[in-house]
Design a protein around this motif. Structure first.
Motif, PDB file in Angstrom:
ATOM      1  N   UNK A 145       0.865  -1.177   0.000  1.00  0.00           N
ATOM      2  CA  UNK A 145       0.000   0.000   0.000  1.00  0.00           C
ATOM      3  C   UNK A 145       0.898   1.221   0.000  1.00  0.00           C
ATOM      4  N   UNK A 146       0.625   2.125  -0.925  1.00  0.00           N
ATOM      5  CA  UNK A 146       1.364   3.372  -1.029  1.00  0.00           C
ATOM      6  C   UNK A 146       0.377   4.529  -0.954  1.00  0.00           C
ATOM      7  N   UNK A 147       0.683   5.471  -0.077  1.00  0.00           N
ATOM      8  CA  UNK A 147      -0.143   6.669   0.095  1.00  0.00           C
ATOM      9  C   UNK A 147       0.735   7.900  -0.101  1.00  0.00           C
ATOM     10  N   UNK A 148       0.286   8.841  -0.923  1.00  0.00           N
ATOM     11  CA  UNK A 148       1.096  10.054  -1.075  1.00  0.00           C
ATOM     12  C   UNK A 148       1.138  10.824   0.244  1.00  0.00           C
ATOM     13  N   UNK A 149       2.317  11.286   0.612  1.00  0.00           N
ATOM     14  CA  UNK A 149       2.469  12.083   1.829  1.00  0.00           C
ATOM     15  C   UNK A 149       2.527  13.572   1.456  1.00  0.00           C
ATOM     16  N   UNK A 150       3.474  13.930   0.568  1.00  0.00           N
ATOM     17  CA  UNK A 150       3.572  15.311   0.093  1.00  0.00           C
ATOM     18  C   UNK A 150       4.559  15.372  -1.060  1.00  0.00           C
ATOM     19  N   UNK A 151       4.536  16.492  -1.764  1.00  0.00           N
ATOM     20  CA  UNK A 151       5.523  16.785  -2.801  1.00  0.00           C
ATOM     21  C   UNK A 151       6.324  17.969  -2.314  1.00  0.00           C
ATOM     22  N   UNK A 152       7.644  17.825  -2.278  1.00  0.00           N
ATOM     23  CA  UNK A 152       8.455  18.928  -1.778  1.00  0.00           C
ATOM     24  C   UNK A 152       8.661  19.979  -2.874  1.00  0.00           C
ATOM     25  N   UNK A 153       9.203  21.132  -2.519  1.00  0.00           N
ATOM     26  CA  UNK A 153       9.330  22.233  -3.488  1.00  0.00           C
ATOM     27  C   UNK A 153      10.188  21.916  -4.717  1.00  0.00           C
ATOM     28  N   UNK A 154      11.061  20.923  -4.620  1.00  0.00           N
ATOM     29  CA  UNK A 154      11.938  20.581  -5.732  1.00  0.00           C
ATOM     30  C   UNK A 154      11.276  19.563  -6.668  1.00  0.00           C
TER      31      UNK A 154
END
Length: 185
Positions: A145-154
């Motif tokens: 199971x994979x859940x998106x946590x966040x996308x960083x500024x880069x």
């Protein structure tokens, strides 16, 4: 097993991998959005090439291969989400689940979007912070199971991931993928 199976040819077109590095056997579930996730399956078979030399006589699934499954599952989440965004933008229909996605899987419009997007996106497994709590053996089925946590500024995409064999959690942590959209010209 999900009754919403993606046709094998289209499944291959969605991923950037081919054998022997294709580590996802099927997508079991998908939910779009901020609280979304993807659940994929990998069957560990006795003849998997990476098992031959990994503790001969007592083969186990290498941790680096589990990390690769995490990376591929996470990329499938991002890729399917991209396709759902494009489809909604073009046709005004939101695809928010594997069932929704499957309902249009054979449409020429969705197939065209999948092919178009695959030609545009490239990515790599950039980093991992994983804890291993157990082992997978030949004959086991690993559920990821994979859940998106966040996308960083880069532009690095962070995912919270878990791997289970049956009810036993064998690994969990964070996978970070880098994706870029190539210019089409």
């Amino acid at each position: 097993m999900s009754k919403y199976t993606i046709p094998p040819k289209l499944f291959l077109e969605m991923g950037a991998w081919r054998q022997p590095l294709m580590m996802v056997d099927r997508i079991e579930d998908y939910k779009y959005g901020e609280n979304g996730y993807i659940r994929v399956i990998k069957h560990v078979t006795y003849n998997d090439s990476y098992l031959i030399g990994h503790f001969p006589g007592n083969p186990i699934m290498p941790g680096v291969i589990v990390a690769e499954i995490f990376g591929q599952a996470s990329e499938y989440f991002s890729f399917i989400s991209d396709v759902c965004d494009i489809f909604a933008g073009r046709f005004g229909t939101s695809l928010t689940s594997l069932r929704d996605f499957y309902s249009v899987i054979h449409s020429p419009e969705l197939v065209a979007i999948i092919r178009e997007r695959r030609a545009q996106v490239r990515g790599v497994l950039a980093s991992q912070n994983l804890k291993f709590k157990g082992t997978a053996y030949p004959g086991d089925t690993i559920e990821i199971i994979s859940r998106p946590a966040f996308t960083d500024p880069v532009g690095f995409k962070h995912y919270s991931v878990t791997a289970s064999v049956g009810k036993k959690n064998i690994s969990q942590g964070t996978i970070i993928n880098f994706r870029e959209t190539l210019l089409q010209g």
